[in-house]
Design an enzyme around this catalytic site. Structure first.
Site, PDB file in Angstrom:
ATOM      1  N   CYS A  80      40.468  46.305  39.880  1.00  0.00           N
ATOM      2  CA  CYS A  80      41.241  46.281  41.212  1.00  0.00           C
ATOM      3  C   CYS A  80      41.288  47.723  41.754  1.00  0.00           C
ATOM      4  O   CYS A  80      40.162  48.067  42.157  1.00  0.00           O
ATOM      5  CB  CYS A  80      42.439  45.510  40.549  1.00  0.00           C
ATOM      6  SG  CYS A  80      43.683  44.786  41.802  1.00  0.00           S
ATOM      7  N   HIS A 182      40.549  40.643  38.009  1.00  0.00           N
ATOM      8  CA  HIS A 182      40.762  40.916  37.299  1.00  0.00           C
ATOM      9  C   HIS A 182      40.240  40.093  36.226  1.00  0.00           C
ATOM     10  O   HIS A 182      40.500  39.377  36.378  1.00  0.00           O
ATOM     11  CB  HIS A 182      42.384  40.791  37.295  1.00  0.00           C
ATOM     12  CG  HIS A 182      43.078  41.635  37.721  1.00  0.00           C
ATOM     13  ND1 HIS A 182      43.529  42.195  37.651  1.00  0.00           N
ATOM     14  CD2 HIS A 182      43.487  41.213  39.294  1.00  0.00           C
ATOM     15  CE1 HIS A 182      44.205  43.648  38.300  1.00  0.00           C
ATOM     16  NE2 HIS A 182      44.644  42.839  39.358  1.00  0.00           N
ATOM     17  N   GLU A 184      40.736  41.243  33.197  1.00  0.00           N
ATOM     18  CA  GLU A 184      41.927  40.079  31.912  1.00  0.00           C
ATOM     19  C   GLU A 184      42.347  39.274  32.171  1.00  0.00           C
ATOM     20  O   GLU A 184      43.016  38.697  31.159  1.00  0.00           O
ATOM     21  CB  GLU A 184      42.342  41.465  31.959  1.00  0.00           C
ATOM     22  CG  GLU A 184      43.353  42.352  32.902  1.00  0.00           C
ATOM     23  CD  GLU A 184      42.874  42.651  33.972  1.00  0.00           C
ATOM     24  OE1 GLU A 184      43.594  42.917  35.072  1.00  0.00           O
ATOM     25  OE2 GLU A 184      42.014  42.877  34.605  1.00  0.00           O
TER      26      GLU A 184
END
Length: 202
Positions: A80, A182, A184
């Site tokens: 990001c 993202h 994650e």
């Protein structure tokens, strides 16, 4: 002990990245110590917030030079804002130099869609990267951003998404990798991407 260093330079999103690697059984260390970056097998540069504030924090701590130095010999993943910082410069709030390891400028997405862009979008792969090994074209990942990489080298663009206009979703130049989304927070697809990144250390 082998580990992936998650760079702590005073901006958030450190724990969620570390937790995703932990879920995969991969050791991480959240650190702002250049010596620990030197000892790490790979480095993740996360981040949420504004480009100039983050860039100035990196420079103030000397971590900008450490990340660039380490990327000459081991994998570095910007996520990001971390990906945006890999670019030549940012135009958010005020012009500001980035790390200059990926060609391009971080600028507001030139779309008529609502910003920030928040949600799940699919990926296409103009240039195959080992980060996306085994990830199907059209896989969905999670974005939260208003700014993106623009004026890039097409050869360094590894994934693209659409949000009214094409949006560069991932980049690579040598050992430097970047994801605008993202991983994650992107479910099984994101975990596969993080696993691929960890695999680059072997």
């Amino acid at each position: 002990m082998s580990y992936i260093a998650v760079v702590d330079y005073g901006v958030g999103n450190l724990k969620s990245v570390s937790n995703a690697f932990a879920y995969l059984g991969i050791e991480t260390k959240i650190t702002g110590d250049p010596d620990e970056l030197e000892l790490a097998q790979a480095i993740v540069l996360p981040g949420v917030g504004a480009f100039p504030d983050a860039a100035e924090k990196l420079r103030a701590t000397g971590l900008d030079q450490s990340v660039v130095k380490q990327g000459r010999k081991k994998p570095v993943l910007g996520i990001c804002l971390g990906m945006q910082l890999l670019l030549d410069r940012g135009e958010e709030v005020r012009p500001c130099p980035g790390l200059g390891v990926i060609k391009g400028v971080c600028a507001r997405i030139p779309t008529e869609e609502k910003l920030p862009h928040i949600g799940w979008n699919s990926l296409t792969f103009p240039n195959r990267s080992p980060l996306f090994e085994g990830v199907d074209e059209g896989s969905y990942v999670y974005f939260v951003h208003s700014f993106s990489a623009q004026h890039t080298d097409p050869d360094q663009v590894s994934a693209v998404s659409q949000y009214g206009v094409p949006v560069i979703a991932a980049v690579q130049n040598g050992n430097f990798f970047g994801c605008q989304f993202h991983p994650e927070k992107s479910g099984e697809t994101g975990l596969a991407i993080l696993q691929n990144f960890a695999g680059l250390t072997r």
